[in-house]
Design a protein around this motif. Structure first.
Motif, PDB file in Angstrom:
ATOM      1  N   ARG A 133       0.824  -1.204   0.000  1.00  0.00           N
ATOM      2  CA  ARG A 133       0.000   0.000   0.000  1.00  0.00           C
ATOM      3  C   ARG A 133       0.866   1.264   0.000  1.00  0.00           C
ATOM      4  O   ARG A 133       0.598   2.215  -0.756  1.00  0.00           O
ATOM      5  N   ASP A 134       1.919   1.274   0.800  1.00  0.00           N
ATOM      6  CA  ASP A 134       2.785   2.456   0.880  1.00  0.00           C
ATOM      7  C   ASP A 134       3.531   2.689  -0.433  1.00  0.00           C
ATOM      8  O   ASP A 134       3.697   3.836  -0.866  1.00  0.00           O
ATOM      9  N   LEU A 135       3.996   1.621  -1.053  1.00  0.00           N
ATOM     10  CA  LEU A 135       4.720   1.785  -2.315  1.00  0.00           C
ATOM     11  C   LEU A 135       3.793   2.268  -3.421  1.00  0.00           C
ATOM     12  O   LEU A 135       4.184   3.099  -4.261  1.00  0.00           O
ATOM     13  N   MET A 136       2.573   1.772  -3.438  1.00  0.00           N
ATOM     14  CA  MET A 136       1.600   2.256  -4.419  1.00  0.00           C
ATOM     15  C   MET A 136       1.329   3.746  -4.205  1.00  0.00           C
ATOM     16  O   MET A 136       1.277   4.525  -5.154  1.00  0.00           O
ATOM     17  N   ALA A 137       1.180   4.144  -2.949  1.00  0.00           N
ATOM     18  CA  ALA A 137       0.888   5.544  -2.641  1.00  0.00           C
ATOM     19  C   ALA A 137       2.054   6.463  -2.987  1.00  0.00           C
ATOM     20  O   ALA A 137       1.848   7.638  -3.313  1.00  0.00           O
ATOM     21  N   SER A 138       3.264   5.940  -2.928  1.00  0.00           N
ATOM     22  CA  SER A 138       4.441   6.776  -3.188  1.00  0.00           C
ATOM     23  C   SER A 138       4.550   7.208  -4.644  1.00  0.00           C
ATOM     24  O   SER A 138       5.141   8.249  -4.940  1.00  0.00           O
ATOM     25  N   GLY A 139       4.013   6.391  -5.550  1.00  0.00           N
ATOM     26  CA  GLY A 139       4.160   6.671  -6.975  1.00  0.00           C
ATOM     27  C   GLY A 139       5.507   6.276  -7.542  1.00  0.00           C
ATOM     28  O   GLY A 139       5.767   6.477  -8.735  1.00  0.00           O
ATOM     29  N   ALA A 140       6.370   5.705  -6.715  1.00  0.00           N
ATOM     30  CA  ALA A 140       7.702   5.300  -7.173  1.00  0.00           C
ATOM     31  C   ALA A 140       7.622   4.070  -8.077  1.00  0.00           C
ATOM     32  O   ALA A 140       6.656   3.306  -8.035  1.00  0.00           O
ATOM     33  N   THR A 141       8.656   3.888  -8.876  1.00  0.00           N
ATOM     34  CA  THR A 141       8.804   2.709  -9.722  1.00  0.00           C
ATOM     35  C   THR A 141       9.644   1.703  -8.946  1.00  0.00           C
ATOM     36  O   THR A 141      10.816   1.961  -8.661  1.00  0.00           O
ATOM     37  N   CYS A 142       9.033   0.569  -8.590  1.00  0.00           N
ATOM     38  CA  CYS A 142       9.655  -0.351  -7.632  1.00  0.00           C
ATOM     39  C   CYS A 142       9.999  -1.677  -8.300  1.00  0.00           C
ATOM     40  O   CYS A 142       9.095  -2.428  -8.715  1.00  0.00           O
ATOM     41  N   ILE A 143      11.280  -1.964  -8.395  1.00  0.00           N
ATOM     42  CA  ILE A 143      11.785  -3.182  -9.028  1.00  0.00           C
ATOM     43  C   ILE A 143      12.289  -4.115  -7.938  1.00  0.00           C
ATOM     44  O   ILE A 143      13.155  -3.751  -7.138  1.00  0.00           O
ATOM     45  N   ALA A 144      11.737  -5.329  -7.903  1.00  0.00           N
ATOM     46  CA  ALA A 144      12.077  -6.309  -6.878  1.00  0.00           C
ATOM     47  C   ALA A 144      13.130  -7.275  -7.410  1.00  0.00           C
ATOM     48  O   ALA A 144      12.911  -7.943  -8.422  1.00  0.00           O
ATOM     49  N   TYR A 145      14.239  -7.364  -6.724  1.00  0.00           N
ATOM     50  CA  TYR A 145      15.285  -8.303  -7.133  1.00  0.00           C
ATOM     51  C   TYR A 145      14.733  -9.713  -7.322  1.00  0.00           C
ATOM     52  O   TYR A 145      15.132 -10.432  -8.240  1.00  0.00           O
ATOM     53  N   GLU A 146      13.818 -10.112  -6.420  1.00  0.00           N
ATOM     54  CA  GLU A 146      13.432 -11.521  -6.359  1.00  0.00           C
ATOM     55  C   GLU A 146      12.559 -11.983  -7.514  1.00  0.00           C
ATOM     56  O   GLU A 146      12.329 -13.193  -7.660  1.00  0.00           O
ATOM     57  N   THR A 147      12.059 -11.060  -8.354  1.00  0.00           N
ATOM     58  CA  THR A 147      11.258 -11.507  -9.491  1.00  0.00           C
ATOM     59  C   THR A 147      11.903 -11.199 -10.838  1.00  0.00           C
ATOM     60  O   THR A 147      11.314 -11.473 -11.883  1.00  0.00           O
ATOM     61  N   VAL A 148      13.092 -10.624 -10.843  1.00  0.00           N
ATOM     62  CA  VAL A 148      13.848 -10.461 -12.093  1.00  0.00           C
ATOM     63  C   VAL A 148      14.228 -11.857 -12.605  1.00  0.00           C
ATOM     64  O   VAL A 148      14.664 -12.714 -11.820  1.00  0.00           O
ATOM     65  N   THR A 149      14.047 -12.084 -13.895  1.00  0.00           N
ATOM     66  CA  THR A 149      14.315 -13.399 -14.476  1.00  0.00           C
ATOM     67  C   THR A 149      15.581 -13.383 -15.323  1.00  0.00           C
ATOM     68  O   THR A 149      16.227 -12.353 -15.483  1.00  0.00           O
ATOM     69  N   ALA A 150      15.916 -14.552 -15.885  1.00  0.00           N
ATOM     70  CA  ALA A 150      17.101 -14.706 -16.727  1.00  0.00           C
ATOM     71  C   ALA A 150      16.698 -15.379 -18.035  1.00  0.00           C
ATOM     72  O   ALA A 150      15.722 -16.128 -18.073  1.00  0.00           O
ATOM     73  N   PRO A 151      17.443 -15.150 -19.118  1.00  0.00           N
ATOM     74  CA  PRO A 151      17.105 -15.768 -20.406  1.00  0.00           C
ATOM     75  C   PRO A 151      17.014 -17.286 -20.332  1.00  0.00           C
ATOM     76  O   PRO A 151      16.172 -17.894 -20.988  1.00  0.00           O
ATOM     77  N   GLY A 152      17.852 -17.903 -19.529  1.00  0.00           N
ATOM     78  CA  GLY A 152      17.837 -19.359 -19.418  1.00  0.00           C
ATOM     79  C   GLY A 152      16.917 -19.877 -18.337  1.00  0.00           C
ATOM     80  O   GLY A 152      16.925 -21.065 -18.022  1.00  0.00           O
ATOM     81  N   GLY A 153      16.113 -18.980 -17.750  1.00  0.00           N
ATOM     82  CA  GLY A 153      15.240 -19.364 -16.649  1.00  0.00           C
ATOM     83  C   GLY A 153      15.886 -19.078 -15.309  1.00  0.00           C
ATOM     84  O   GLY A 153      17.087 -18.782 -15.213  1.00  0.00           O
ATOM     85  N   GLY A 154      15.118 -19.148 -14.257  1.00  0.00           N
ATOM     86  CA  GLY A 154      15.634 -18.902 -12.915  1.00  0.00           C
ATOM     87  C   GLY A 154      15.517 -17.446 -12.518  1.00  0.00           C
ATOM     88  O   GLY A 154      15.051 -16.584 -13.276  1.00  0.00           O
ATOM     89  N   LEU A 155      15.976 -17.168 -11.306  1.00  0.00           N
ATOM     90  CA  LEU A 155      15.873 -15.840 -10.698  1.00  0.00           C
ATOM     91  C   LEU A 155      17.275 -15.396 -10.293  1.00  0.00           C
ATOM     92  O   LEU A 155      17.728 -15.636  -9.169  1.00  0.00           O
ATOM     93  N   PRO A 156      18.004 -14.759 -11.215  1.00  0.00           N
ATOM     94  CA  PRO A 156      19.438 -14.517 -11.008  1.00  0.00           C
ATOM     95  C   PRO A 156      19.786 -13.570  -9.864  1.00  0.00           C
ATOM     96  O   PRO A 156      20.877 -13.647  -9.319  1.00  0.00           O
ATOM     97  N   LEU A 157      18.879 -12.659  -9.499  1.00  0.00           N
ATOM     98  CA  LEU A 157      19.183 -11.737  -8.408  1.00  0.00           C
ATOM     99  C   LEU A 157      18.782 -12.315  -7.050  1.00  0.00           C
ATOM    100  O   LEU A 157      19.229 -11.839  -6.014  1.00  0.00           O
ATOM    101  N   LEU A 158      17.941 -13.343  -7.085  1.00  0.00           N
ATOM    102  CA  LEU A 158      17.610 -14.056  -5.851  1.00  0.00           C
ATOM    103  C   LEU A 158      18.611 -15.175  -5.588  1.00  0.00           C
ATOM    104  O   LEU A 158      18.883 -15.520  -4.433  1.00  0.00           O
ATOM    105  N   ARG A 159      19.167 -15.716  -6.659  1.00  0.00           N
ATOM    106  CA  ARG A 159      20.027 -16.900  -6.553  1.00  0.00           C
ATOM    107  C   ARG A 159      21.175 -16.752  -5.549  1.00  0.00           C
ATOM    108  O   ARG A 159      21.369 -17.635  -4.702  1.00  0.00           O
ATOM    109  N   PRO A 160      21.951 -15.662  -5.591  1.00  0.00           N
ATOM    110  CA  PRO A 160      23.085 -15.609  -4.644  1.00  0.00           C
ATOM    111  C   PRO A 160      22.658 -15.609  -3.189  1.00  0.00           C
ATOM    112  O   PRO A 160      23.310 -16.229  -2.351  1.00  0.00           O
ATOM    113  N   MET A 161      21.547 -14.935  -2.877  1.00  0.00           N
ATOM    114  CA  MET A 161      21.085 -14.939  -1.490  1.00  0.00           C
ATOM    115  C   MET A 161      20.443 -16.275  -1.132  1.00  0.00           C
ATOM    116  O   MET A 161      20.476 -16.706   0.026  1.00  0.00           O
TER     117      MET A 161
END
Length: 380
Positions: A104-132
């Motif tokens: 709710r707060d992020l929606m209200a802020s109007g900011a553009t919010c990119i989540a590491y955990e849902t960024v994907t990779a060409p070969g599949g998988g979640l490359p920004l979540l993988r190291p953690m």
């Protein structure tokens, strides 16, 4: 572009969004980097290390007021969300599905919010979540082994046993990145390890990877109930990208488990995969329910901040450079994998699993980008 990296304020969170080396790369590309004073101390990087590569050290209010893109590690806390505004980009882990207040707060802020955990990779998988996930999977065994000690309330068992005494039985639910790394650590420590998953391909890969040293079991409710009855340590390693984790172990099942058994819920960021899970911190990591010890730290990799920060920056920096070089709108439009990381923009949810988890409407990233104004906030 002016990029700001604040100090993390979540309890016992020592990671930082930018290393001095990452700051240097951004500056070499012609961008301005603002670092909050003391932000890197948790990884052994003092303010002078950032200043040496050309970054500016500032206070948190100035940083949020001037930065066009905010780079973090953990989800913004309430006081940070209040500082966000339209025209800014937030690039960090969000884990929104179980967190309606943050959504709710992020929606209200109007900011553009990119989540590491849902960024994907060409070969599949979640490359920004993988190291953690790699870090968390390995830490889950360390944490679980410690919690098994009698002084912590556990069964008083050494994970690998000793000659003449059987090792602990470790059950890993989920054979993804977290599960495989947990299995690797547990096998290395001499434990008796079983991994459950619903993918035959995953189970076959694990069998090959460990040369039969890990049992693999197709995951069903019956199999899970049978295995947890004799388990000493259970690792919850289930992930549905962007969505709330399924509850796989109910409270009623705890009654059939061994007193002092330990459950480590690595899925706690997404709401947890045990019914009795609730987020804890490194300051107070464990609690007991019906005789079963729970470890549910929501930022496990923060405990090994230096390793985690450098592993994370290796993954996040290439996308950040594209955001800075092209501008966020152009970068998102050009890269469908980065676009998959867009969770909130223009006051709207752009990630279907988040919307589904909270019963809210959503819009596709493509739709919102067509009308998105990413003009930078005025410098202060």
């Amino acid at each position: 572009m002016r990029i700001g990296c604040p100090k993390e304020i979540k309890t016992h969170e020592y990671r930082v969004g930018l290393t001095p080396e990452s700051a240097a790369e951004l500056i070499a590309h012609g961008h301005e980097v603002l670092i909050e004073a003391g932000a890197g101390l948790g990884i052994g990087a003092d303010d002078a290390a950032y200043q040496a590569v050309g970054a500016q050290i500032t206070d948190v209010d100035t940083l949020f007021a001037r930065a066009e893109t905010i780079v973090k590690v953990k989800e913004p806390q309430a006081v940070e969300r209040a500082r966000l505004r339209a025209g800014q980009t937030l690039y960090t882990y969000l884990h929104l599905a179980p967190d309606p207040d943050q959504t709710r707060d992020l929606m209200a802020s109007g900011a553009t919010c990119i989540a590491y955990e849902t960024v994907t990779a060409p070969g599949g998988g979640l490359p920004l979540l993988r190291p953690m996930s790699q870090v968390a999977g390995r830490m889950a065994i360390q944490a679980g082994a410690h919690a098994l000690e009698k002084a912590q309330g556990g069964r008083g068992m050494l994970l690998g046993g000793v000659p003449g005494v059987a090792p602990a039985k470790v059950i890993v639910i989920g054979g993804g990145v977290v599960g495989r790394n947990a299995a690797q650590m547990a096998v290395g420590m001499g434990a008796d390890v079983t991994v459950l998953d619903r993918s035959h391909d995953v189970l076959e890969d694990i069998d090959r990877q460990f040369n039969g040293r890990v049992r693999t079991v197709y995951s069903t409710a019956t199999a899970l109930a049978e295995l947890t009855r004799t388990a000493d340590l259970v690792i919850g390693a289930v992930l549905i990208p962007g969505a709330a984790a399924p509850k796989l172990i109910s409270r009623t099942m705890l009654a059939d488990m061994l007193p002092g058994a330990v459950m480590v819920d690595v899925a706690i960021d997404q709401g947890g995969c045990f019914e009795t899970s609730r987020p804890t911190t490194h300051a107070d990591p464990i609690y007991e329910v019906d005789g079963i010890i729970h470890y549910c730290v929501a930022n496990m990799p923060g405990g090994v901040a230096r390793t985690s920060t450098y592993a994370l920056n290796n993954a996040t920096l290439p996308h950040l450079l594209r955001i800075a070089d092209k501008g966020v709108k152009a970068a998102l439009e050009a890269d469908p994998h980065l676009r998959a990381g867009l969770n909130v923009a223009g006051g709207r949810i752009t990630c279907a699993p988040v919307a589904d988890a909270q019963g809210l409407d959503w819009i596709t990233p493509e739709e919102v980008l067509a009308h998105l104004d990413t003009a930078a906030p005025a410098a202060a």
